[in-house]
Motif scaffolding. Structure first.
Motif, PDB file in Angstrom:
ATOM      1  N   VAL A  80     -32.841  -5.266 -34.478  1.00 55.28           N
ATOM      2  CA  VAL A  80     -34.128  -5.938 -34.316  1.00 55.28           C
ATOM      3  C   VAL A  80     -35.026  -5.526 -35.500  1.00 55.28           C
ATOM      4  CG1 VAL A  80     -35.040  -4.092 -32.825  1.00 55.28           C
ATOM      5  CG2 VAL A  80     -36.101  -6.348 -32.776  1.00 55.28           C
ATOM      6  N   PRO A  81     -35.720  -6.495 -36.158  1.00 53.88           N
ATOM      7  CA  PRO A  81     -36.590  -6.148 -37.292  1.00 53.88           C
ATOM      8  C   PRO A  81     -37.745  -5.253 -36.842  1.00 53.88           C
ATOM      9  CG  PRO A  81     -36.119  -8.504 -37.249  1.00 53.88           C
ATOM     10  CD  PRO A  81     -35.646  -7.955 -35.956  1.00 53.88           C
ATOM     11  N   LEU A  82     -38.218  -4.423 -37.760  1.00 53.22           N
ATOM     12  CA  LEU A  82     -39.303  -3.488 -37.457  1.00 53.22           C
ATOM     13  C   LEU A  82     -40.558  -4.231 -36.997  1.00 53.22           C
ATOM     14  CD1 LEU A  82     -40.380  -0.599 -37.466  1.00 53.22           C
ATOM     15  CD2 LEU A  82     -40.977  -0.887 -39.877  1.00 53.22           C
ATOM     16  N   ALA A  83     -40.838  -5.348 -37.613  1.00 52.55           N
ATOM     17  CA  ALA A  83     -42.062  -6.090 -37.270  1.00 52.55           C
ATOM     18  C   ALA A  83     -42.023  -6.550 -35.813  1.00 52.55           C
ATOM     19  CB  ALA A  83     -42.218  -7.292 -38.204  1.00 52.55           C
ATOM     20  N   VAL A  84     -40.885  -7.018 -35.385  1.00 52.64           N
ATOM     21  CA  VAL A  84     -40.752  -7.468 -33.995  1.00 52.64           C
ATOM     22  C   VAL A  84     -40.853  -6.274 -33.052  1.00 52.64           C
ATOM     23  CG1 VAL A  84     -39.217  -8.570 -32.318  1.00 52.64           C
ATOM     24  CG2 VAL A  84     -39.341  -9.446 -34.665  1.00 52.64           C
ATOM     25  N   ALA A  85     -40.228  -5.177 -33.419  1.00 54.71           N
ATOM     26  CA  ALA A  85     -40.243  -3.982 -32.578  1.00 54.71           C
ATOM     27  C   ALA A  85     -41.659  -3.440 -32.425  1.00 54.71           C
ATOM     28  CB  ALA A  85     -39.321  -2.914 -33.162  1.00 54.71           C
ATOM     29  N   GLN A  86     -42.464  -3.498 -33.531  1.00 58.45           N
ATOM     30  CA  GLN A  86     -43.822  -2.948 -33.470  1.00 58.45           C
ATOM     31  C   GLN A  86     -44.761  -3.812 -32.638  1.00 58.45           C
ATOM     32  OE1 GLN A  86     -44.748  -2.305 -37.658  1.00 58.45           O
ATOM     33  NE2 GLN A  86     -44.005  -0.168 -37.542  1.00 58.45           N
ATOM     34  N   LYS A  87     -44.397  -5.055 -32.392  1.00 61.10           N
ATOM     35  CA  LYS A  87     -45.194  -5.871 -31.473  1.00 61.10           C
ATOM     36  C   LYS A  87     -45.078  -5.330 -30.050  1.00 61.10           C
ATOM     37  CE  LYS A  87     -44.928 -10.216 -34.071  1.00 61.10           C
ATOM     38  NZ  LYS A  87     -44.442 -11.623 -34.066  1.00 61.10           N
ATOM     39  N   ARG A  88     -43.930  -4.738 -29.753  1.00 56.43           N
ATOM     40  CA  ARG A  88     -43.715  -4.126 -28.439  1.00 56.43           C
ATOM     41  C   ARG A  88     -44.256  -2.706 -28.405  1.00 56.43           C
ATOM     42  NH1 ARG A  88     -39.228  -5.144 -25.460  1.00 56.43           N
ATOM     43  NH2 ARG A  88     -40.051  -3.417 -24.208  1.00 56.43           N
ATOM     44  N   ASN A  89     -44.072  -1.995 -29.526  1.00 56.11           N
ATOM     45  CA  ASN A  89     -44.485  -0.601 -29.596  1.00 56.11           C
ATOM     46  C   ASN A  89     -44.917  -0.316 -31.029  1.00 56.11           C
ATOM     47  OD1 ASN A  89     -44.836   2.145 -29.545  1.00 56.11           O
ATOM     48  ND2 ASN A  89     -42.725   2.638 -28.901  1.00 56.11           N
ATOM     49  N   VAL A  90     -46.205  -0.136 -31.214  1.00 54.40           N
ATOM     50  CA  VAL A  90     -46.734   0.007 -32.568  1.00 54.40           C
ATOM     51  C   VAL A  90     -46.178   1.242 -33.269  1.00 54.40           C
ATOM     52  CG1 VAL A  90     -48.884  -1.239 -32.095  1.00 54.40           C
ATOM     53  CG2 VAL A  90     -48.765   1.220 -31.640  1.00 54.40           C
ATOM     54  N   GLY A  91     -45.690   2.179 -32.510  1.00 51.55           N
ATOM     55  CA  GLY A  91     -45.168   3.395 -33.115  1.00 51.55           C
ATOM     56  C   GLY A  91     -43.692   3.327 -33.444  1.00 51.55           C
ATOM     57  N   ALA A  92     -43.083   2.167 -33.291  1.00 44.18           N
ATOM     58  CA  ALA A  92     -41.657   2.028 -33.549  1.00 44.18           C
ATOM     59  C   ALA A  92     -41.338   2.293 -35.012  1.00 44.18           C
ATOM     60  CB  ALA A  92     -41.168   0.647 -33.138  1.00 44.18           C
ATOM     61  N   GLN A  93     -40.189   2.917 -35.266  1.00 46.11           N
ATOM     62  CA  GLN A  93     -39.745   3.241 -36.612  1.00 46.11           C
ATOM     63  C   GLN A  93     -38.274   2.860 -36.765  1.00 46.11           C
ATOM     64  OE1 GLN A  93     -41.643   4.423 -39.139  1.00 46.11           O
ATOM     65  NE2 GLN A  93     -43.442   4.364 -37.770  1.00 46.11           N
ATOM     66  N   PRO A  94     -37.849   2.571 -38.016  1.00 43.52           N
ATOM     67  CA  PRO A  94     -36.424   2.282 -38.235  1.00 43.52           C
ATOM     68  C   PRO A  94     -35.549   3.440 -37.727  1.00 43.52           C
ATOM     69  CG  PRO A  94     -37.685   1.691 -40.176  1.00 43.52           C
ATOM     70  CD  PRO A  94     -38.642   2.414 -39.267  1.00 43.52           C
ATOM     71  N   GLY A  95     -34.456   3.119 -37.052  1.00 43.29           N
ATOM     72  CA  GLY A  95     -33.563   4.124 -36.465  1.00 43.29           C
ATOM     73  C   GLY A  95     -33.774   4.299 -34.967  1.00 43.29           C
ATOM     74  N   ASP A  96     -34.939   3.793 -34.473  1.00 45.75           N
ATOM     75  CA  ASP A  96     -35.180   3.879 -33.040  1.00 45.75           C
ATOM     76  C   ASP A  96     -34.291   2.885 -32.299  1.00 45.75           C
ATOM     77  OD1 ASP A  96     -37.089   5.719 -33.597  1.00 45.75           O
ATOM     78  OD2 ASP A  96     -38.825   4.416 -33.208  1.00 45.75           O
ATOM     79  N   VAL A  97     -34.096   3.168 -31.002  1.00 43.37           N
ATOM     80  CA  VAL A  97     -33.378   2.238 -30.116  1.00 43.37           C
ATOM     81  C   VAL A  97     -34.359   1.770 -29.044  1.00 43.37           C
ATOM     82  CG1 VAL A  97     -31.480   1.919 -28.490  1.00 43.37           C
ATOM     83  CG2 VAL A  97     -31.156   3.366 -30.506  1.00 43.37           C
ATOM     84  N   MET A  98     -34.493   0.478 -28.886  1.00 44.21           N
ATOM     85  CA  MET A  98     -35.464  -0.077 -27.930  1.00 44.21           C
ATOM     86  C   MET A  98     -34.782  -1.077 -27.003  1.00 44.21           C
ATOM     87  SD  MET A  98     -38.864  -0.699 -30.282  1.00 44.21           S
ATOM     88  CE  MET A  98     -39.752  -1.374 -28.877  1.00 44.21           C
ATOM     89  N   GLU A  99     -35.261  -1.129 -25.779  1.00 42.12           N
ATOM     90  CA  GLU A  99     -34.744  -2.091 -24.801  1.00 42.12           C
ATOM     91  C   GLU A  99     -35.599  -3.356 -24.805  1.00 42.12           C
ATOM     92  OE1 GLU A  99     -32.232  -0.198 -21.112  1.00 42.12           O
ATOM     93  OE2 GLU A  99     -34.360  -0.601 -20.805  1.00 42.12           O
ATOM     94  N   PHE A 100     -34.923  -4.504 -24.751  1.00 37.29           N
ATOM     95  CA  PHE A 100     -35.609  -5.786 -24.704  1.00 37.29           C
ATOM     96  C   PHE A 100     -35.088  -6.582 -23.515  1.00 37.29           C
ATOM     97  CE2 PHE A 100     -36.227  -4.455 -29.009  1.00 37.29           C
ATOM     98  CZ  PHE A 100     -37.463  -4.972 -29.380  1.00 37.29           C
ATOM     99  N   ASN A 101     -35.993  -7.236 -22.824  1.00 32.99           N
ATOM    100  CA  ASN A 101     -35.615  -8.096 -21.693  1.00 32.99           C
ATOM    101  C   ASN A 101     -35.002  -9.376 -22.249  1.00 32.99           C
ATOM    102  OD1 ASN A 101     -35.422  -9.738 -19.450  1.00 32.99           O
ATOM    103  ND2 ASN A 101     -37.420  -9.149 -18.612  1.00 32.99           N
ATOM    104  N   VAL A 102     -33.724  -9.589 -21.952  1.00 26.64           N
ATOM    105  CA  VAL A 102     -33.018 -10.775 -22.467  1.00 26.64           C
ATOM    106  C   VAL A 102     -32.560 -11.671 -21.310  1.00 26.64           C
ATOM    107  CG1 VAL A 102     -32.262  -9.665 -24.596  1.00 26.64           C
ATOM    108  CG2 VAL A 102     -30.862  -9.424 -22.532  1.00 26.64           C
ATOM    109  N   THR A 103     -33.274 -11.589 -20.170  1.00 22.42           N
ATOM    110  CA  THR A 103     -32.867 -12.356 -18.985  1.00 22.42           C
ATOM    111  C   THR A 103     -33.152 -13.845 -19.177  1.00 22.42           C
ATOM    112  OG1 THR A 103     -33.534 -10.450 -17.672  1.00 22.42           O
ATOM    113  CG2 THR A 103     -33.062 -12.500 -16.488  1.00 22.42           C
TER     114      THR A 103
END
Length: 419
Positions: A80-103
């Motif tokens: 997932v691109p950093l920009a998209v991840a930071q919309k969910r969590n502004v503190g997100a950084q490359p290398g992090d693992v994040m959960e996304f609702n894909v239902t």
């Protein structure tokens, strides 16, 4: 989640006794499998998680994605691109693992049929594992159940939550079962192999009789009386050797019970199979004497090195000692662990023959005939001249296979001796 899945959870939890957490875990696994089949590209997603809310009836699917710098996405299914991840969590950084609702929309309603089959498979496996866990330590116990059905000659027995199988080889010859019959059986083994756990039952095993005695005889259950050996031909006859740790307690009497009440209950459970209760002894002579009752043994010879016991009995007791088709002697051998060989006592017969032979020789000299003819005449009732003179000449001729003249000559000599 639909009502039938909710009902399925309730059924497996209450009726089958499977832990609710295991049921829900099976359902979550099933929905993930359904999601991978329904959504294009979902097979490529490495980590998926299903969240089942059993109260609201909602199911959500989450994907764990790796956060990468913008423009460095190499795996569109797992990055997932950093920009998209930071919309969910502004503190997100490359290398992090994040959960996304894909239902997907209406996922629960659409996926339920696909998930149901997978869930059932998982639950059946969980049920089998539970059978093994519950019964693995019950091998050697007696259980009660109801005959449910037949598979070839094997009997399938309903044990409540579980089902046992009594293979044809473990059935008792002559016993017939009908669907719905209540039966008791010995848990021979709990096997956990390719087809999953199986509870193997037996009614023909010698230990089935052992467990019945332990349940019926208090002195055995408290170890005052010990069962030292059992030999069984299921459906026909069983021999049980018992011994008492307390000299004041008669082991045979304890097993028989007042007016035979205890052993009668066991015999009734065994469908009138004959049960012999024998006093165990370290002395093989004494043990074989007890084992072969009611036959009276004339002599006993023990070969300790070869573990062979030779016994002799009178003609009248031979059939008792051997038993029907050799059953009594055979079971006695198994019970002792020795080879028990039974034969007729011929000493009396030999003594009789010697007496006959001596009397015949004397008679032959008196009548001037051979010992062979004299013996025939003696066996025919002519023990002495006094008895011969009353015999008809034709009877003597037929018995000795001689001519009438020769028979008449014997009569004349006999009358001369008597006269």
């Amino acid at each position: 989640m639909t009502n039938d899945i909710v009902a399925l959870i309730e059924y497996y939890e209450k009726e089958k006794g499977i832990d609710r957490a295991k049921v829900v875990a099976a359902l979550e696994f099933a929905f993930i499998s359904a999601y991978r089949k329904m959504v294009p590209g979902a097979e490529a997603i490495e980590t998926l998680r299903a969240d089942v809310d059993t109260k609201k009836g909602e199911t959500k699917i989450f994907a764990s994605l790796n956060v990468v710098a913008d423009g460095e996405v190499t795996d569109k299914f797992n990055d997932v691109p950093l920009a998209v991840a930071q919309k969910r969590n502004v503190g997100a950084q490359p290398g992090d693992v994040m959960e996304f609702n894909v239902t997907p929309k209406d996922f629960g309603r659409i996926a339920v049929q696909t998930a149901k089959q997978t869930m059932m498979q998982r639950l059946r496996q969980a049920e089998k594992e539970m059978i093994y866990e519950e019964f693995k330590d019950r091998a050697g116990d007696i259980v009660s159940g109801t005959v449910r059905r037949f598979e070839r000659n094997d009997v399938m027995v309903d044990l409540g939550k579980f089902e046992g199988i009594m293979p044809n080889r473990e059935r008792v010859q002559g016993e017939d079962y009908n669907i719905g019959d209540r039966i008791r059986a010995y848990v021979l083994a709990v096997e956990n192999e390719g087809r999953g756990p199986e509870i193997i039952l037996s009614r023909s095993h010698p230990n089935f009789v052992r467990r019945l005695f332990e349940a019926e005889v208090n002195e055995i259950s408290d170890r005052t009386v010990e069962i030292r050996g059992i030999a069984r031909e299921a459906g026909f006859r069983t021999k049980v050797a018992v011994w008492s740790n307390d000299p004041k307690v008669d082991p045979v009497g304890a097993c028989v019970g007042m007016r035979g009440a205890r052993v009668k209950n066991i015999v009734r459970e065994l469908n009138n199979e004959k049960v012999d209760i024998i006093r165990w002894s370290e002395d093989p002579k004494e043990f074989v004497r007890e084992a072969l009752k009611p036959a009276e043994l004339r002599s006993i010879t023990v070969d300790a090195d070869a573990k062979i016991v030779h016994v002799t009995v009178d003609e009248a007791d031979l059939s008792k000692a051997i038993g029907r088709k050799g059953q009594n002697a055979r079971l006695s051998s198994r019970l002792m662990g020795w080879d028990v060989q039974v034969r007729r006592d011929e000493s009396k017969e030999e003594q009789f023959k010697e007496k006959i032979g001596g009397a015949a020789h004397t008679l032959g000299e008196q009548l001037g005939i051979t010992d062979e003819l004299a013996e025939k005449l003696t066996l025919a009732g002519g023990f002495n001249p006094e008895m011969i003179v009353d015999m008809p000449a034709d009877y003597i001729a037929g018995t000795l296979e001689i001519s009438d003249d020769e028979a008449e000559a014997i009569l004349v000599r006999a009358r001369g001796l008597v006269g």
